[in-house]
Design a protein around this motif. Structure first.
Motif, PDB file in Angstrom:
ATOM      1  N   SER A  71       0.847  -1.181   0.000  1.00  0.00           N
ATOM      2  CA  SER A  71       0.000   0.000   0.000  1.00  0.00           C
ATOM      3  C   SER A  71       0.891   1.242   0.000  1.00  0.00           C
ATOM      4  O   SER A  71       2.097   1.166   0.269  1.00  0.00           O
ATOM      5  CB  SER A  71      -0.908  -0.002   1.235  1.00  0.00           C
ATOM      6  OG  SER A  71      -0.133  -0.068   2.427  1.00  0.00           O
ATOM      7  N   MET A  72       0.314   2.375  -0.314  1.00  0.00           N
ATOM      8  CA  MET A  72       1.074   3.613  -0.430  1.00  0.00           C
ATOM      9  C   MET A  72       1.807   3.922   0.883  1.00  0.00           C
ATOM     10  O   MET A  72       1.215   3.916   1.964  1.00  0.00           O
ATOM     11  CB  MET A  72       0.127   4.772  -0.772  1.00  0.00           C
ATOM     12  CG  MET A  72       0.830   6.073  -1.081  1.00  0.00           C
ATOM     13  SD  MET A  72       1.734   6.010  -2.648  1.00  0.00           S
ATOM     14  CE  MET A  72       0.354   5.957  -3.804  1.00  0.00           C
ATOM     15  N   GLY A  73       3.114   4.144   0.777  1.00  0.00           N
ATOM     16  CA  GLY A  73       3.899   4.543   1.943  1.00  0.00           C
ATOM     17  C   GLY A  73       4.525   3.411   2.730  1.00  0.00           C
ATOM     18  O   GLY A  73       5.355   3.654   3.608  1.00  0.00           O
ATOM     19  N   SER A  74       4.142   2.175   2.459  1.00  0.00           N
ATOM     20  CA  SER A  74       4.709   1.049   3.198  1.00  0.00           C
ATOM     21  C   SER A  74       5.994   0.569   2.538  1.00  0.00           C
ATOM     22  O   SER A  74       6.120   0.610   1.317  1.00  0.00           O
ATOM     23  CB  SER A  74       3.706  -0.105   3.290  1.00  0.00           C
ATOM     24  OG  SER A  74       3.357  -0.566   2.007  1.00  0.00           O
ATOM     25  N   ASP A  75       6.946   0.125   3.352  1.00  0.00           N
ATOM     26  CA  ASP A  75       8.238  -0.319   2.841  1.00  0.00           C
ATOM     27  C   ASP A  75       8.788  -1.421   3.755  1.00  0.00           C
ATOM     28  O   ASP A  75       9.216  -1.153   4.873  1.00  0.00           O
ATOM     29  CB  ASP A  75       9.220   0.843   2.772  1.00  0.00           C
ATOM     30  CG  ASP A  75      10.544   0.440   2.137  1.00  0.00           C
ATOM     31  OD1 ASP A  75      10.672  -0.723   1.713  1.00  0.00           O
ATOM     32  OD2 ASP A  75      11.454   1.292   2.073  1.00  0.00           O
ATOM     33  N   PRO A  76       8.760  -2.678   3.295  1.00  0.00           N
ATOM     34  CA  PRO A  76       9.225  -3.790   4.129  1.00  0.00           C
ATOM     35  C   PRO A  76      10.728  -4.047   4.022  1.00  0.00           C
ATOM     36  O   PRO A  76      11.219  -5.048   4.530  1.00  0.00           O
ATOM     37  CB  PRO A  76       8.436  -4.970   3.565  1.00  0.00           C
ATOM     38  CG  PRO A  76       8.339  -4.655   2.097  1.00  0.00           C
ATOM     39  CD  PRO A  76       8.222  -3.154   1.996  1.00  0.00           C
TER      40      PRO A  76
END
Length: 274
Positions: free
Chosen positions: A222-227
């Motif tokens: 989703s927008m803005g998520s970074d794993p």
């Protein structure tokens, strides 16, 4: 599980996927010298593993639907829920014509609700419920107007705790569609267990244990998520090298080289912004 592809074409599953989970359940489920107990342990472990595995691949908006369908499918197969009851839950009174049923409904009852009640009373447990609503209107209106009617005693003993949450779900779905999801979660907890009614949290370690080197893991974000930090942290804990590359125009050549290197020497290739 396979039926979820009708919700979204992306929800495709394969037999090798399931067999991998089955083999994992055979290995990790509680052992027993008694065959029947051993089978029960495998089935319980496998059910929850399949649930967690599938939930990770669903959009948030579809997770509740999948969990409810899972509970209903199991209960139908076990004979706890009849096909007729399932159809009433799904369709309500949508198949009925308002002109073909008695029109002497209370003024405060919506047409759609009245159709639902007429359909509901086709089930033995709710026989003549519409008659009781007409003769004891004040009791039913008080129950209906409550902010959480599923928490209150149902008039005329149409539901008691020993009747189970599914019967109450049928009643709430007919009367108060806005409270259906709340009651459905209680039914799921009773049918499958409390852990199925709780939210699932993404665990990178679990994903690693279920994966195989020949199959890539794809993250739809989703927008803005970074794993990235979680993936790199897991690689460090597993003593593995993790090489990342941000994809863009002309980066496919470098990505192929990175994949070839990690396939030969070992490690993870993290392709970002694909």
């Amino acid at each position: 599980i396979t039926n979820m592809s009708m919700v979204n074409g992306m929800y495709q599953t394969s037999l090798p996927q399931f067999l991998g989970l089955f083999d994992n359940s055979m290995e990790k489920s509680e052992k027993s010298y008694f065959t029947e107990t051993r089978i029960v342990n495998i089935v319980e472990y496998l059910t929850f593993e399949v649930f967690r595995y599938t939930m990770r691949g669903l959009y948030e908006q579809d997770k509740f639907l999948f969990t409810l369908l899972l509970a209903l499918k199991i209960d139908v197969d076990l004979g706890k829920v009849s096909h007729k009851e399932l159809m009433v839950l799904i369709k309500g009174g949508a198949a009925l014509d308002l002109n073909s049923i008695p029109k002497n409904k209370p003024a405060w009852v919506l047409d759609g609700t009245w159709l639902n009640l007429v359909a509901l009373q086709s089930l033995k447990a709710f026989t003549k419920i519409s008659d009781y609503v007409l003769t004891q209107e004040s009791k039913w209106k008080t129950w209906f107007d409550d902010s959480a009617p599923e928490e209150q005693a149902v008039p005329n003993n149409f539901w008691k705790p020993e009747d189970g949450m599914f019967r109450l779900l049928l009643l709430v779905r007919s009367w108060c569609p806005d409270r259906t999801a709340v009651q459905a979660m209680k039914y799921i907890g009773e049918s499958l267990g409390p852990k199925f009614a709780e939210g699932t949290i993404l665990d990178m370690k679990d994903m690693l244990e279920e994966s195989i080197p020949q199959t890539p893991l794809i993250c739809l974000l989703s927008m803005g998520s970074d794993p990235t930090s979680s993936i790199e942290g897991l690689a460090k804990r597993e003593n593995l090298e993790c090489h990342s590359i941000s994809m863009g125009q002309g980066q496919d050549v470098h990505a192929r080289r990175l994949l070839d290197r990690d396939m030969r020497l070992g490690g993870w290739a993290l392709l970002q912004n694909c």
